[in-house]
Design an enzyme around this catalytic site. Structure first.
Site, short mmCIF file in Angstrom:
data_model
loop_
_atom_site.label_atom_id
_atom_site.label_comp_id
_atom_site.label_asym_id
_atom_site.label_seq_id
_atom_site.Cartn_x
_atom_site.Cartn_y
_atom_site.Cartn_z
N GLY A 11 122.42 63.82 41.13
CA GLY A 11 121.21 64.40 40.57
C GLY A 11 121.15 64.20 39.07
O GLY A 11 120.72 65.08 38.33
N GLY A 13 119.46 62.12 37.11
CA GLY A 13 118.33 61.46 36.48
C GLY A 13 117.55 62.31 35.52
O GLY A 13 116.94 61.79 34.56
N VAL A 61 123.20 54.64 39.90
CA VAL A 61 123.55 54.28 41.29
C VAL A 61 122.54 54.97 42.20
O VAL A 61 122.50 56.20 42.27
CB VAL A 61 124.97 54.72 41.66
N SER A 142 123.85 78.37 41.76
CA SER A 142 122.65 79.03 41.25
C SER A 142 122.85 80.53 41.26
O SER A 142 123.59 81.07 42.11
CB SER A 142 121.43 78.68 42.11
N TYR A 153 117.76 78.38 50.34
CA TYR A 153 118.34 77.86 49.10
C TYR A 153 119.46 78.77 48.62
O TYR A 153 120.54 78.29 48.24
CB TYR A 153 117.25 77.73 48.03
N ALA A 156 122.41 78.30 50.88
CA ALA A 156 123.09 77.02 50.65
C ALA A 156 123.95 77.08 49.40
O ALA A 156 125.10 76.61 49.41
CB ALA A 156 122.05 75.90 50.54
N LYS A 157 123.43 77.63 48.34
CA LYS A 157 124.21 77.71 47.11
C LYS A 157 125.42 78.64 47.28
O LYS A 157 126.51 78.37 46.75
CB LYS A 157 123.33 78.17 45.95
#
Length: 249
Positions: A11, A13, A61, A142, A153, A156-157
């Site tokens: 992540g 970018g 990449v 997070s 979310y 998941a975190k």
């Protein structure tokens, strides 16, 4: 890229990932930034390398880290080099329909894939190449993992925390540390897209003890410490970087 220390940032970018990549370049690392958007990654790699005065210090990449077959692209980019630091930053909040149980299942799977599976697959793919001793694995979590509010979310975190503890136990005897950085509200990222309102911003700032939003460089500073030589005795920890919105516990 040269023959120096190597960091891989998923992540990488935009936002926090790009700030982390820039900070690690300033600390002397060669950095691979990994993500799905090749053009964005290439622009970021060129910009950071130029800003830091190190041509080619950042290499893009392109890979979707939810797809196991695409991890080979990252491994090939690393080549025979040893990986000093892996920063698992890929992820984000993915909205979804909840009209049916199938919708709910798809929504949850998408968030778990984006935030957990990406970290697991990237870390496992690079695990053989990690420096022993001295390697660092970092997971970007997070504040939602600690106080909720994000549905799948948040879940998941929070899953990253439990996995980090297991991974720290497994890799500790090999001299590799594993830690979590848990940001609070960070402005200047793509996280909220067009969902953030002035009222929402003000509410989140008011929830801090320092009276301001975080910025990507705040998170990058924490990563740089944990990735550095002074953090060798820190492992299995969750470092909250949230302006006091959630107190340590």
């Amino acid at each position: 890229m040269g023959d120096g220390r190597v960091a891989v940032v998923s992540g990488g970018g935009t936002g926090i990932g790009a700030a982390v990549a820039r900070g690690l370049v300033l600390d002397g690392f060669d950095v691979l930034v990994v993500g799905r958007r090749g053009e964005v990654l290439a622009e970021t790699a060129t910009r950071i390398s130029a800003e830091c005065g190190r041509a080619g210090a950042v290499r893009p990449v392109t890979a979707d880290l939810t797809e196991p077959g695409q991890l080979a692209t990252v491994v090939e980019a690393v080549g025979e080099r040893t990986v000093d630091v892996v920063v698992n930053n890929a992820g984000g909040y993915l909205g979804g329909a909840t009209d049916t149980l199938a919708d709910v299942a798809g929504w949850w799977r998408a968030n778990l894939d984006a935030n957990v599976l990406t970290a697991v697959l990237l870390t496992e793919a690079l695990r053989p190449a990690l420096r022993r001793p001295g390697g660092r694995v970092l997971l970007i979590s997070s504040i939602a993992a600690q106080r909720g509010g994000g549905g799948p979310y948040s879940a998941a975190k929070a899953a990253l925390h439990g996995w980090a503890y297991d991974l720290a136990g497994a890799l500790g005897p090999e001299g590799i540390t594993v830690n979590v950085v848990s940001p609070g509200y960070v402005a200047e990222t793509e996280f909220f897209g067009d969902r953030m309102t002035p009222e929402g911003h003000a509410k989140r700032v008011d929830a801090t003890l320092v009276g301001r939003a975080g910025v990507p460089d705040d998170i990058a500073a924490a990563v740089r410490y944990l990735a550095g030589p002074d953090a060798g005795y820190v492992t299995g920890q969750v470092l909250g970087v949230n302006g006091g919105s959630v107190l340590g516990r």
